[in-house]
Write an enzyme that holds these catalytic residues in place. Structure first.
Site, PDB file in Angstrom:
ATOM      1  N   HIS A  37      41.162  35.798  21.215  1.00  0.00           N
ATOM      2  CA  HIS A  37      40.357  36.718  20.378  1.00  0.00           C
ATOM      3  C   HIS A  37      39.507  35.929  19.385  1.00  0.00           C
ATOM      4  CE1 HIS A  37      43.876  39.434  21.341  1.00  0.00           C
ATOM      5  NE2 HIS A  37      42.859  40.204  21.669  1.00  0.00           N
ATOM      6  N   GLN A  61      43.645  54.181  27.740  1.00  0.00           N
ATOM      7  CA  GLN A  61      43.597  53.191  28.820  1.00  0.00           C
ATOM      8  C   GLN A  61      44.983  52.735  29.267  1.00  0.00           C
ATOM      9  OE1 GLN A  61      41.313  50.381  26.164  1.00  0.00           O
ATOM     10  NE2 GLN A  61      42.467  48.839  27.287  1.00  0.00           N
ATOM     11  N   GLY A 147      36.394  38.724  26.747  1.00  0.00           N
ATOM     12  CA  GLY A 147      37.040  37.558  27.353  1.00  0.00           C
ATOM     13  C   GLY A 147      36.991  37.633  28.873  1.00  0.00           C
ATOM     14  N   ASP A 150      39.866  39.049  31.401  1.00  0.00           N
ATOM     15  CA  ASP A 150      39.799  40.400  31.968  1.00  0.00           C
ATOM     16  C   ASP A 150      38.503  40.493  32.772  1.00  0.00           C
ATOM     17  OD1 ASP A 150      42.209  41.469  30.704  1.00  0.00           O
ATOM     18  OD2 ASP A 150      41.114  41.164  28.845  1.00  0.00           O
ATOM     19  N   GLN A 153      37.155  43.880  33.849  1.00  0.00           N
ATOM     20  CA  GLN A 153      36.699  44.647  32.683  1.00  0.00           C
ATOM     21  C   GLN A 153      35.275  44.240  32.290  1.00  0.00           C
ATOM     22  OE1 GLN A 153      39.114  45.881  29.092  1.00  0.00           O
ATOM     23  NE2 GLN A 153      38.289  44.005  28.271  1.00  0.00           N
ATOM     24  N   MET A 184      45.850  32.766  27.506  1.00  0.00           N
ATOM     25  CA  MET A 184      46.381  33.449  26.317  1.00  0.00           C
ATOM     26  C   MET A 184      46.241  34.957  26.487  1.00  0.00           C
ATOM     27  SD  MET A 184      45.671  31.199  23.026  1.00  0.00           S
ATOM     28  CE  MET A 184      46.159  29.477  23.024  1.00  0.00           C
ATOM     29  N   SER A 185      47.274  35.672  26.062  1.00  0.00           N
ATOM     30  CA  SER A 185      47.291  37.129  26.179  1.00  0.00           C
ATOM     31  C   SER A 185      48.296  37.670  25.174  1.00  0.00           C
ATOM     32  CB  SER A 185      47.736  37.527  27.593  1.00  0.00           C
ATOM     33  OG  SER A 185      48.117  38.887  27.617  1.00  0.00           O
ATOM     34  N   SER A 186      47.980  38.827  24.619  1.00  0.00           N
ATOM     35  CA  SER A 186      48.924  39.450  23.683  1.00  0.00           C
ATOM     36  C   SER A 186      50.238  39.741  24.395  1.00  0.00           C
ATOM     37  CB  SER A 186      48.344  40.751  23.130  1.00  0.00           C
ATOM     38  OG  SER A 186      47.051  40.502  22.635  1.00  0.00           O
ATOM     39  N   ARG A 187      50.162  39.972  25.708  1.00  0.00           N
ATOM     40  CA  ARG A 187      51.367  40.342  26.468  1.00  0.00           C
ATOM     41  C   ARG A 187      52.269  39.140  26.766  1.00  0.00           C
ATOM     42  NH1 ARG A 187      47.533  44.523  28.732  1.00  0.00           N
ATOM     43  NH2 ARG A 187      48.439  46.504  28.066  1.00  0.00           N
TER      44      ARG A 187
HETATM   45  O1  PAF Z   1      40.303  44.155  26.275  1.00  0.00           O
HETATM   46  C1  PAF Z   1      40.731  44.942  25.411  1.00  0.00           C
HETATM   47  O2  PAF Z   1      41.375  44.548  24.445  1.00  0.00           O
HETATM   48  C2  PAF Z   1      40.441  46.435  25.561  1.00  0.00           C
HETATM   49  O3  PAF Z   1      40.428  46.803  26.888  1.00  0.00           O
HETATM   50  C3  PAF Z   1      39.135  46.873  24.849  1.00  0.00           C
HETATM   51  C4  PAF Z   1      37.929  46.219  25.501  1.00  0.00           C
HETATM   52  C5  PAF Z   1      39.193  46.509  23.383  1.00  0.00           C
HETATM   53  C6  PAF Z   1      38.962  48.391  24.963  1.00  0.00           C
HETATM   54  O4  PAF Z   1      40.004  49.065  24.340  1.00  0.00           O
END
Ligand code: PAF
Length: 280
Positions: A37, A61, A147, A150, A153, A184-187
């Protein structure tokens, strides 16, 4: 750094800066900030006059059996980190601010949302595109930073912005990795110590596939190689391994680049996704 909880406050702040002709870059996030981030914010800081970050764990989502409730929420720490990289505006609304009524309108992108995560997370991308469309309407940013981890996305949101003339340029930012290669990922916070030790194998397998593509392998052969490599680690609950065209996301039946190799797998409670882009 200004913290805004409401759309009105956010838009009043942005009206003022726009009057001075300043550019605005938006970094949409769900918080739980890590270096990935921060690299988006840093990139925006380098390119924009005003850097805005949205922090909203978007309920629409997440599927019914997904981790919406357990998703890490630590506003104080996130605000401190955002301030540290020079963010100007942090928009952190409550759900009621974003969805005061049950929404009757959804933004849906066809085709690009069907493969990869779209096949396993029903409705996920509709939630993403709808909230991003709302955020783009609230901020009217010149650019929005996403990022590359994803990958799907980025392609889906970019196509929405083009199709709906939203006037925002989507900037894909390279994935930030741990020293051992794990994206890196929050998960990643859900991983036990044992799972964390095997997690980098997902990227290693994708890299093996990418090397094969560079040496002229076709998409299906690269997929098979990645699957075989991952099969050696039974803790991975593989969802998909796909070799696709980097923009259309159609199955890559040809040999050699360009191609994106993407994979998703559960490792314990964590659903890991990663990808490698093999450019021509
Ligand atoms: O990637 C994310 O953190 C989410 O999918 C986003 C783009 C903030 C939409 O909620």
């Amino acid at each position: 750094m200004r913290v805004a909880k409401t759309i009105n406050e956010t838009q009043a702040f942005l009206r003022n800066v726009r009057r001075d002709g300043k550019t605005v870059g938006l970094v949409p996030t769900m918080g739980a900030f890590h270096d990935g981030h921060l690299s988006l914010m840093q990139r925006a800081r380098n390119e924009e006059d005003i850097v805005a970050v949205s922090l909203f764990v978007n309920p629409t989502q997440f599927g019914p059996n997904e981790d919406f409730d357990g998703y890490t929420r630590d506003f104080e720490n996130d605000a401190r980190l955002a301030q540290g990289v020079g963010v100007d505006l942090l928009f952190a609304p409550e759900a009621e601010e974003m969805y005061p009524d049950r929404p009757l309108t959804t933004v849906h992108v066809d085709g690009l949302t069907e493969p990869l995560c779209g096949a396993f997370r029903e409705g996920h991308f509709d939630g993403v595109t709808t909230v991003c469309c709302k955020l783009f309407n609230i901020f009217s940013p010149d650019r929005a930073y996403f990022g590359r981890k994803d990958y799907q996305q980025v392609q889906v949101v970019r196509r929405m912005a083009i199709d709906l003339n939203l006037g925002v340029t989507i900037v894909p930012v390279p994935t930030v990795r741990e020293p051992d290669g794990l994206a890196m990922s929050s998960r990643n916070a859900y991983l036990t110590a044992e799972e964390r030790a095997v997690a980098p194998k997902l990227y290693e397998a994708l890299q093996a596939g990418a090397n094969a593509i560079r040496q002229g392998a076709c998409g299906p052969d690269a997929e098979a190689l990645i699957r075989d490599t991952l099969a050696a680690e039974p803790r991975f609950g593989l969802q998909y391994v796909s070799a696709l065209h980097p923009e259309t996301l159609e199955p890559a039946t040809w040999s050699g680049p360009p191609m994106v190799l993407a994979a998703a797998a559960f490792l314990g409670k964590a659903r890991l996704i990663d990808n490698v882009l093999v450019e021509a």
